[in-house]
Design a protein around this motif. Structure first.
Motif, PDB file in Angstrom:
ATOM      1  N   ARG A  81      -4.835  -5.861   8.529  1.00  0.00           N
ATOM      2  CA  ARG A  81      -5.284  -5.958   7.141  1.00  0.00           C
ATOM      3  C   ARG A  81      -6.546  -6.811   7.047  1.00  0.00           C
ATOM      4  N   SER A  82      -6.579  -7.949   7.734  1.00  0.00           N
ATOM      5  CA  SER A  82      -7.782  -8.783   7.602  1.00  0.00           C
ATOM      6  C   SER A  82      -8.980  -8.123   8.279  1.00  0.00           C
ATOM      7  N   ALA A  83      -8.757  -7.366   9.372  1.00  0.00           N
ATOM      8  CA  ALA A  83      -9.874  -6.622   9.998  1.00  0.00           C
ATOM      9  C   ALA A  83     -10.415  -5.585   9.001  1.00  0.00           C
ATOM     10  N   GLY A  84      -9.512  -4.889   8.334  1.00  0.00           N
ATOM     11  CA  GLY A  84      -9.916  -3.890   7.347  1.00  0.00           C
ATOM     12  C   GLY A  84     -10.697  -4.519   6.202  1.00  0.00           C
ATOM     13  N   GLU A  85     -10.262  -5.699   5.770  1.00  0.00           N
ATOM     14  CA  GLU A  85     -10.954  -6.381   4.657  1.00  0.00           C
ATOM     15  C   GLU A  85     -12.363  -6.808   5.070  1.00  0.00           C
ATOM     16  N   ILE A  86     -12.495  -7.276   6.307  1.00  0.00           N
ATOM     17  CA  ILE A  86     -13.831  -7.677   6.791  1.00  0.00           C
ATOM     18  C   ILE A  86     -14.779  -6.475   6.728  1.00  0.00           C
ATOM     19  N   ILE A  87     -14.304  -5.305   7.183  1.00  0.00           N
ATOM     20  CA  ILE A  87     -15.153  -4.105   7.173  1.00  0.00           C
ATOM     21  C   ILE A  87     -15.506  -3.712   5.735  1.00  0.00           C
ATOM     22  N   GLN A  88     -14.518  -3.725   4.860  1.00  0.00           N
ATOM     23  CA  GLN A  88     -14.788  -3.286   3.486  1.00  0.00           C
ATOM     24  C   GLN A  88     -15.709  -4.252   2.740  1.00  0.00           C
ATOM     25  N   ALA A  89     -15.771  -5.508   3.220  1.00  0.00           N
ATOM     26  CA  ALA A  89     -16.705  -6.476   2.633  1.00  0.00           C
ATOM     27  C   ALA A  89     -18.072  -6.416   3.330  1.00  0.00           C
ATOM     28  N   GLY A  90     -18.271  -5.432   4.230  1.00  0.00           N
ATOM     29  CA  GLY A  90     -19.575  -5.259   4.882  1.00  0.00           C
ATOM     30  C   GLY A  90     -19.740  -6.034   6.175  1.00  0.00           C
ATOM     31  N   GLY A  91     -18.661  -6.607   6.701  1.00  0.00           N
ATOM     32  CA  GLY A  91     -18.743  -7.382   7.945  1.00  0.00           C
ATOM     33  C   GLY A  91     -18.493  -6.542   9.188  1.00  0.00           C
ATOM     34  N   LEU A  92     -18.454  -7.212  10.352  1.00  0.00           N
ATOM     35  CA  LEU A  92     -18.344  -6.518  11.637  1.00  0.00           C
ATOM     36  C   LEU A  92     -17.108  -6.965  12.423  1.00  0.00           C
ATOM     37  N   ASP A 124     -19.998 -13.476  20.646  1.00  0.00           N
ATOM     38  CA  ASP A 124     -19.361 -14.614  19.983  1.00  0.00           C
ATOM     39  C   ASP A 124     -20.389 -15.267  19.053  1.00  0.00           C
ATOM     40  N   GLY A 125     -19.990 -15.496  17.789  1.00  0.00           N
ATOM     41  CA  GLY A 125     -20.902 -16.086  16.810  1.00  0.00           C
ATOM     42  C   GLY A 125     -21.764 -15.060  16.089  1.00  0.00           C
ATOM     43  N   ARG A 126     -21.699 -13.788  16.500  1.00  0.00           N
ATOM     44  CA  ARG A 126     -22.531 -12.743  15.881  1.00  0.00           C
ATOM     45  C   ARG A 126     -21.721 -11.756  15.065  1.00  0.00           C
ATOM     46  N   VAL A 127     -20.374 -11.811  15.182  1.00  0.00           N
ATOM     47  CA  VAL A 127     -19.514 -10.877  14.440  1.00  0.00           C
ATOM     48  C   VAL A 127     -18.356 -11.666  13.824  1.00  0.00           C
ATOM     49  N   GLU A 128     -17.732 -11.115  12.791  1.00  0.00           N
ATOM     50  CA  GLU A 128     -16.648 -11.828  12.104  1.00  0.00           C
ATOM     51  C   GLU A 128     -15.382 -11.879  12.948  1.00  0.00           C
ATOM     52  N   MET A 129     -15.074 -10.777  13.657  1.00  0.00           N
ATOM     53  CA  MET A 129     -13.793 -10.731  14.358  1.00  0.00           C
ATOM     54  C   MET A 129     -13.884  -9.894  15.637  1.00  0.00           C
ATOM     55  N   ILE A 130     -13.126 -10.317  16.664  1.00  0.00           N
ATOM     56  CA  ILE A 130     -12.988  -9.515  17.882  1.00  0.00           C
ATOM     57  C   ILE A 130     -11.491  -9.248  18.086  1.00  0.00           C
ATOM     58  N   LEU A 131     -11.117  -7.975  18.158  1.00  0.00           N
ATOM     59  CA  LEU A 131      -9.723  -7.613  18.444  1.00  0.00           C
ATOM     60  C   LEU A 131      -9.585  -7.465  19.953  1.00  0.00           C
TER      61      LEU A 131
END
Ligand code: AMP
Ligand code: MG
Length: 352
Positions: free
Chosen positions: A19-30, A166-173
């Protein structure tokens, strides 16, 4: 930016993380995520700002288009102008979800930022369960190139992604090591006869079995470089995968290759250089370099594909000065492996 790193179990995917990964994408993040080929760097494919961020995070030239990843076949139609070619439907039937990307004329739904300014769009449906769940949680359309800095080897485990992004994207799965280790096969459907723009796990023979006639982009064949034929996929034109140390491929009969590589290794060692070699498991004990990488058995060339990018990365951290590799023109994945290896070597090949 602080990058959140989340371990996920592909068998039982944590709903909160998803869910939080999906929210990051929908808010325009990576969000970087595992697929069966290599790790992808995902953003909302329908949001031009997200695509711009992908290019910036990777340092990728903005004329190199992104692949749109979907998780549901019904999401293909809105991306494609006109009817989906019958042959493409056949390939989707056989190989989707899986390591196959298809190129179509695009609709206006696909921003020019995502398609690198081209009138076409590349689409893939990955089979990795975490990739599929993430795409769905994020709204269904994920633009994703490989999750490496432009020019570096594609990432086959989360540690590679962390190293580069690292430091360039919001999340790494972090879903562990990928299965295939080489990027998807790309097939272009914008002409009458389908044409392979990038070799991958799905080979020419497998495609011919389903489609009959298939062509290979002359720009990706080994003689293209000297004949100055440009590859049709923009990404195939760039220097790629190169380790810091110069890499040379040594071709020829097995015994001569071993002798020649060992002679070169000795020569460089006498100059005080640290040497590395990339060789098949069958010959591993016969090499005398400082670092000998076992790429896997020639009879199971999927293991060679899996080892390739991480071996190239490891040479950098091991402080190797000069690298020699056997050639891996194996029957099954040889085309795909040699395509990447030749690029990494800047097409430096010697005959033993
Ligand atoms: P990557 O995702 O990093 O493996 O790179 C995607 C590859 O797909 C690059 O080589 C791109 O040039 C290629 N590609 C993506 N979209 C298109 C397109 N519309 N036409 C031709 N090649 C494409
Ligand atoms: Mg790439």
């Amino acid at each position: 930016m602080k990058t959140q790193i989340c371990k996920i179990d592909p068998e039982v995917i944590d709903e909160d993380i998803l869910r939080s990964a999906g929210e990051i994408i929908q808010a325009g993040g990576l969000v970087a995520f595992p697929t069966e080929t290599v790790y992808g760097l995902g953003g909302d494919a329908l949001n031009p700002d997200a695509s711009r961020k992908i290019y910036a995070a990777k340092g990728r030239p903005s004329d190199n288009p992104l692949i749109v990843h979907i998780a549901d076949l019904s999401h293909l139609t809105p991306l494609v102008k006109g009817d989906i070619p019958e042959k493409a439907k056949l390939l989707a039937d056989h190989f989707w979800p899986g390591p196959l990307t298809m190129i179509f004329e695009k609709t206006k739904l696909v921003p020019d930022e995502t398609s690198g300014g081209l009138p076409t769009v590349a689409v893939r449906m990955p089979s990795h369960p975490a990739a599929a769940a993430f795409i769905t949680a994020a709204g269904g359309y994920i633009a994703a190139p490989s999750a490496n800095l432009s020019g570096r080897p594609s990432p086959t485990e989360a540690a590679h992604v962390i190293e580069d992004l690292d430091g360039r994207v919001e999340m790494i799965l972090d879903g562990g090591r990928v299965d295939i280790g080489l990027e998807s096969t790309i097939v272009d459907f914008t002409e009458e006869i389908p044409i392979i723009l990038r070799p991958g796990f799905i080979s020419l023979e497998m495609l011919k079995e389903v489609l009959g006639e298939v062509r290979v982009d002359p720009g990706i064949l080994s003689e293209a470089e000297e004949k100055h034929i440009r590859p049709r996929a923009p990404g195939m034109r760039y220097r790629h995968y190169a380790p810091k140390a110069p890499l040379t491929i040594v071709e020829g009969p097995e015994e001569q290759v071993i002798r020649r590589i060992n002679a070169l290794v000795l020569q460089y060692q006498q100059e005080g250089k640290k040497t590395g070699v990339m060789v098949s498991g069958e010959n591993i004990s016969r090499y005398h370099a400082d670092v000998v990488k076992n790429m896997g058995s020639r009879s199971e060339d999927v293991t060679i594909a899996q080892s390739l990018f991480s071996a190239l990365r490891e040479f950098d951290s091991e402080g190797i000065d000069v690298i020699f590799s056997e050639s891996f023109d194996t029957p099954r994945m040889g085309q795909a492996i040699m395509n990447r290896l030749l690029k990494a070597a800047g097409h430096q090949v010697i005959q033993a």
